[in-house]
Each structure stands twice: as structure tokens, then as C-alpha cells.
Design an enzyme around this catalytic site. Structure first.
Site, short mmCIF file in Angstrom:
data_model
loop_
_atom_site.label_atom_id
_atom_site.label_comp_id
_atom_site.label_asym_id
_atom_site.label_seq_id
_atom_site.Cartn_x
_atom_site.Cartn_y
_atom_site.Cartn_z
CB CYS A 8 -0.23 -3.49 -9.82
SG CYS A 8 0.51 -4.56 -8.55
CG ASN A 17 -3.81 -0.60 -10.11
OD1 ASN A 17 -2.90 -0.01 -10.69
ND2 ASN A 17 -3.64 -1.21 -8.95
N GLY A 46 0.12 10.13 -2.48
CA GLY A 46 1.57 10.00 -2.31
C GLY A 46 2.11 10.98 -1.29
CE LYS A 98 -4.67 -5.44 -3.04
NZ LYS A 98 -3.42 -4.67 -3.12
C1 SIN Z 1 -0.09 -4.80 -4.72
O1 SIN Z 1 -1.06 -5.47 -4.35
O2 SIN Z 1 0.95 -5.34 -5.12
C2 SIN Z 1 -0.14 -3.31 -4.68
C3 SIN Z 1 -1.11 -2.79 -5.67
C4 SIN Z 1 -0.59 -1.68 -6.52
O3 SIN Z 1 0.51 -1.15 -6.26
O4 SIN Z 1 -1.27 -1.34 -7.47
#
Ligand code: SIN
Length: 309
Positions: A130, A127, A247, A45
Site C-alpha cells: 500500500c 498486502n 492492472g 478490502k
Molecule cells: C488504500 O487504501 O490506500 C489502497 C490500498 C492499496 O493500494 O494497497
């Protein structure tokens, strides 16, 4: 014999299907379920420097054609995931992905410095996309900022790193982002993150609580956009930058299409959320059936070979 073997950076994976970061990969139990599944590898995560509760619930809802979420990066904090990947390293597994999503550039630099100085030899997915943190824009939509962030990171970071991108919708934006990414020793891009800040309505109400109901859309709704992003980045990026598709994967046919567009690895998010880790063996079987029918023995036989008219 049909092989789904694939390579990203210096790592080889027995098959090309894995989870999307965020889905069933937050806790130790989630991660061990992934490690004992048929997935070719897995990713943690997206973590922040400190643990986060994330946004108030309801913050994820399954929809007929996909999902909407505004999770807000709930995670157990960087130290937890660093310990996890270092344990994996000790048991001889470096072919995994570590997702990092600092809330500030300074947080990202701090986390990446610690990864750089650790024994971790796997792949970092940074990432940049988000959409769910109130007040924090998606870095991937700010081209100048993306440039600055990568400049800072690659001034010291030498281990394999890739970026998770938001979806783009304009040819000029594909070109602008590719031009930036091509200047750095990036090993892979993952596209796409959810289609951010959409609204889903039932009767007279939104379905998730955060941000007045605005959230990121995944699943079948986003497949054409995901394929377009995989295709454009496959064409525009340096050939040593691998594309990971994400996706709209619900069947082996969807995985096949991502690879046809140029993906070397394919992630599944909404489907994994809906059906749990059994999805991996089903997708593998379905992809192999398609390859068998077409006489393909390896992913290289069709990767990127989408027919254009
Ligand atoms: C989230 O935890 O809000 C999703 C993570 C993401 O879309 O990068």
C-alpha cells in the site's frame, strides 16, 4: 464448451476474474454485491487491526486512462472481515480471499495468528504494497524487511497465504524478490498494486487531497507494467506459486494478455470502480469470444504461452 475454471492453492474457481482488493469490497453491501455477481471469487478490502477512516477526501479520482487514489486503507477493521469470512465458511464457501494489511509487523502477526486459530480455510492475500499511508514505506520495496516479515509469519502460519506486491521496474529487483519468495511456502503472488506516488494535474492543481496530490495510479496507464510483472514472476517463481494479475484490465483482451503472461486469475480495480459489478459478465463474454476464435478450450491452452521473438 469453453471453461474459464482455474485453481489457486487447493481452491478451484469457476472463472478467473475477480475484484482487486480495495475496490467495492469494504462494506457488507459491497461484499454481497460481489458474491452475487459473475466474478469467479472476491477479496475483502485490505484490513488493519483497528477500523480506519482513511485519508481525507477527495482521495480517489477517475482519469481518462485510469485512476489515481490515496485512500489510506479505510476499512471496518479486522474483526469485521474475520466475522465475514467465518460466516462464508459456515455457509460452505472457503474459496474466497481475505486481504490483510497491518500497519506494523506486530499487527500482521496478531491478525494472522487469529486467522490461523480460526475456522477460516480460504486464502489470505497479505498486502505488502500500500503506497498511501504517510510515514509507512511499502514493505515490498524493502527486500530485507520483506524477508524478515515472511520469516516471522511462516514460523507459525500454515494456511494458504500469498502476497500482493508493488510494481517492480528493474530486472535485478524481480530476481531479488523472487529469490526471497521462493524460500517460503507462499501459494500465490498478486501483481501489481497501483504505481505508487504519482502526480496528476488538472489546470494548475493536483486532483486528490492527501500527500500533496501524490497517489497510486491504476487502469490503462499501468497495463504494460502489470504484464511485465506477471511475466517475470511467472518465470522466476517456483512453479507451485500461482500468479494473480492485476492492472489495466478494461476488456477481455486485457484478461487474455494477463493469462498469456502467466496469470491464473485476473483482478480488476479501476474498471470495477468505474462500471460496477456488471463488468464481470462482460469480461467473461469477451474472453470466451477470444478463446473461441483461437480454438482454446481452457486457460491451460494458452496460460504463460506468450510468444517471445
Ligand atoms: C488504500 O487504501 O490506500 C489502497 C490500498 C492499496 O493500494 O494497497
Amino acid at each position: 464448451m469453453i471453461s474459464l475454471e482455474t485453481k489457486i492453492s487447493d481452491k478451484t474457481f469457476s472463472n478467473c476474474i475477480m475484484n482487486a482488493s480495495g475496490v467495492r469490497c469494504m462494506t457488507l453491501e459491497d461484499l454481497s454485491n460481489l458474491s452475487s455477481s459473475a466474478a469467479g471469487t472476491w477479496i475483502t478490502k485490505s484490513c488493519t487491526l483497528s477500523p480506519r477512516e482513511g485519508n481525507p477526501s477527495p482521495r480517489y479520482v477517475d482519469l481518462k486512462l485510469g485512476s489515481i487514489n490515496s485512500m489510506g486503507l479505510p476499512n471496518l477493521g479486522f474483526d469485521f472481515y474475520l466475522d465475514y469470512v467465518l460466516e462464508q465458511h459456515k455457509s460452505g464457501n472457503d474459496a474466497i480471499f481475505f486481504s490483510v494489511a497491518g500497519l506494523t509487523l506486530e499487527d500482521n502477526l496478531q491478525m494472522l495468528t487469529r486467522i490461523q486459530n480460526s475456522d477460516f480455510q480460504g486464502l489470505v492475500e497479505l498486502n505488502l504494497s500500500c503506497p498511501n499511508i504517510p510515514g509507512k514505506p511499502q514493505t515490498g520495496y524493502d527486500f530485507e524487511r520483506t524477508h524478515e516479515v515472511l520469516n516471522e509469519i511462516f514460523s507459525f502460519y500454515t494456511k494458504p497465504l500469498g502476497v500482493k506486491l508493488p510494481p517492480y521496474f528493474d530486472m535485478v529487483h524481480f530476481e531479488m524478490m523472487s529469490e526471497i519468495l521462493n524460500q517460503y511456502p507462499i501459494r500465490f503472488v498478486t501483481c501489481i498494486n497501483s504505481v505508487g506516488n504519482a502526480l496528476y494535474i488538472e489546470d494548475e492543481s493536483v486532483v486528490i487531497k492527501p500527500k500533496g496530490g501524490f497517489g497510486g495510479i491504476g487502469g490503462a496507464y499501468v497495463k504494460p507494467t502489470a504484464l511485465a510483472n506477471v511475466r517475470m514472476f511467472y518465470k522466476l517463481l517456483r512453479k507451485d506459486i500461482t500468479v494473480i494479475g492485476c492492472g489495466g484490465v478494461e476488456t477481455g483482451r486485457d484478461v487474455f494478455e494477463h493469462i498469456l503472461c502467466g496469470a491464473s486469475m485476473v483482478q480488476t480495480g479501476t474498471l470495477l470502480m468505474k462500471e460496477d459489478t456488471g463488468v464481470f459478465s462482460r469480461l467473461i463474454t469477451e474472453l470466451k469470444e477470444i478463446m473461441n476464435l483461437k480454438g482454446y478450450k481452457t486457460l491451460e491452452d494458452f496460460k504463460g504461452k506468450l510468444i517471445e521473438l
